[in-house]
Design an enzyme around this catalytic site. Structure first.
Site: not given
Lengths: 353, 353
Positions: A11, A99, A128, A155, A209, A223, A227
């Protein structure tokens, strides 16, 4: 009209944004999409878990300022997040897995997906990990249990690239792709073009941020690598594992590299790509590339993502859009549910003219 | 495996390119898409018409250098193009309409579509006229006859914008769009940025085959206007007619306008757009606009087209790709046939996982 009972696993920002959409859009969706969503269970490592067979009020879930373990004070709640029980026993049609991504082994998200699919529940996810690491197993499980496993948001958040290839480019013969798939590194490169060095640009991204406290996954290409694996496996029929994709980030680019590119009417971009070789194998890679300014990806700035698909019949087709954002990523989950709904309920009738 | 018998109406560049694809790709399509295409009838104003119930050899159709009326020398052929008889009586599943676009009243293409749909035949077309002028009537006819009317190629050749919105952006709430929808005018603007005046740039486009002898439809925005009507009606649920869309082309732009834009870090583009107003009405327009260089459409150069969809949940999503080309446009017809095939034969089974 159809009501889908759903369980939210995690959440955080994305599932909260989905809950906000449910609070405000259900009537619109009922009219335009043919279904409503009803949140029957929520589980979160920090907040605990709750099952309410008749449904939880979305507005209350958003507005209640739950403390640690706070779901324990709700009827049907527990201060602990017992994901396995929630996923296996909550009376839901769809499990919404949002999550954190674990790039190492995809857990616990892979287990979440596995439990749900084995229980005959559809899974939609923006994570992912399960898609890059266990898509074949999870797709087979979904098929065996006659449910869907959908993951558009894995993605480019809600920007449709997987479904665009599947639903709109069949037969175009995709031969490869190249994309800007990480907004943080793209932002950092843009600030370096404005004169900052790498460390200062990362610090600014963190202050705004855009980058996490540990920016490694973003700036070192990890990361993007996940993808690339997802896109290569889905679009090119590859069976790549993350460690089979070469990976170089942007941390070694110096101000003089940036200047040299500008003088050559070009620009550095962190490019994730894959190509089908003459022998049918697929090679994926992540690396900074110096693109001429007229290259279709050279003008993709800031946190925007883009993928150019290289096709046999159509040449290059590029889709550009947000690559992150709470609501944008929550939309990916909605689009997955729309796909499930259309496949399950009368898409034949609807599609016929 | 399915065989679709098809009739080609018009045997110009696009349907010839489709025929070339059929000659080389049928076995690939059988394996990957689940069907083959069999050309049973062809009709062309110049060449005449032919019906061959068992099918015509695609390779022969391409390689035979037919003279005027040449189809008359084939078995089942006539030197005249009797489109009505061909469309109504040829034993085909799908009529492929690729005759010229008549921006005034859409004829004779609208009649071609009407005859086919009323005969219970699917229609796929790249022709803007029937879609911009008679889509509602033709969609209703298709529905009444339980067949499909598909027209992806009426906007950006094979670049999927209609199907992308329909199949991948449901629920994103499209509020408007802006696009570069005419490659010829975009090419002319690019050459004017390189120092040519309007007339010289048009002359160059003509010499290169990018512009027709009468370039009016391209440079005065009339072609874009039809595409704006199609997009507004399909994506925004409007019911616009071409004459309701304001239309200004690029012919009044002078070298000094181009220079002034460059000095302001911007660039002129011919933009087709539509927006949903606060009262729910839709306003469409075609006009040259001065875009800042960082605008997502500012970097779309040459004959490439692009449409940015402005959505409520996802912000701006842009699709960029070819807007013309024989094979690219023929691919649009293939993609329409894929859509028909998937809707008709087991897409439920296929989609389930």
């Amino acid at each position: 009209m159809k009501i889908y009972n759903i369980a939210l696993i995690g959440f955080g920002g994305v599932n909260r944004a989905l809950t906000e959409l449910i609070a405000t859009k259900n009537s619109l969706w009922e009219r335009d999409l043919g279904f409503r969503l009803n949140i029957v269970a929520v589980s979160d490592l920090y907040l605990g878990s709750v099952i309410s067979p008749n449904g939880l009020d979305a507005k209350t879930l958003i507005e209640a300022n739950f403390a640690k373990g706070g779901f324990g004070r709700l009827s049907g709640g527990s201060a602990e997040a017992d994901n396995e029980t929630i996923i296996k026993s909550a009376p839901v049609d769809i499990v919404v897995e949002a999550t954190f991504t674990n790039p190492k082994d995809g857990e616990p998200a892979i287990s979440h997906c596995r439990w749900a699919l084995k229980s005959g529940k559809h899974v939609v996810t923006t994570n992912k990990g399960p898609v890059a690491i266990a898509a074949q197993e999870l797709k087979a499980l979904a098929k065996a249990n006659n449910v869907h496993f959908e993951y558009e948001g894995s993605v480019m958040s809600g920007t449709p690239v997987l479904r665009m290839a599947e639903k709109t480019l069949s037969g175009a013969e995709i031969k490869g792709f190249e994309g800007i798939l990480n907004g943080t590194s793209n932002f950092v490169l843009g600030r370096m073009e404005n004169g900052l060095d790498f460390a200062s640009a990362v610090a600014e991204a963190q202050a705004l941020g855009f980058a996490e406290a540990d920016p490694t996954a973003d700036v070192e290409g990890l990361d993007v690598r996940l993808k690339v694996v997802i896109l290569a496996n889905e679009l090119l029929g590859a069976n790549l594992k993350p460690e089979e994709v070469s990976c170089e980030g942007i941390s070694k680019l110096s101000p003089s590299d940036i200047d040299a590119a500008a003088k050559a009417n070009s620009r550095w971009k962190l490019i994730g790509s894959a190509v089908r070789n003459a022998d049918g194998t697929i090679t994926g890679s992540v690396a900074p590339k110096q693109l001429p300014l007229e290259h279709p990806l050279a003008g993709v700035n800031g946190a925007t993502n883009a993928v150019s698909l290289n096709t046999e019949l159509l040449g290059s087709v590029t889709v550009t859009g947000p690559g992150a954002g709470r609501t944008e990523t929550a939309y990916a989950l909605l689009s997955d549910i729309v796909a499930i709904h259309n496949a399950r309920s009368g898409s034949l009738a609807k599609d016929a003219a």
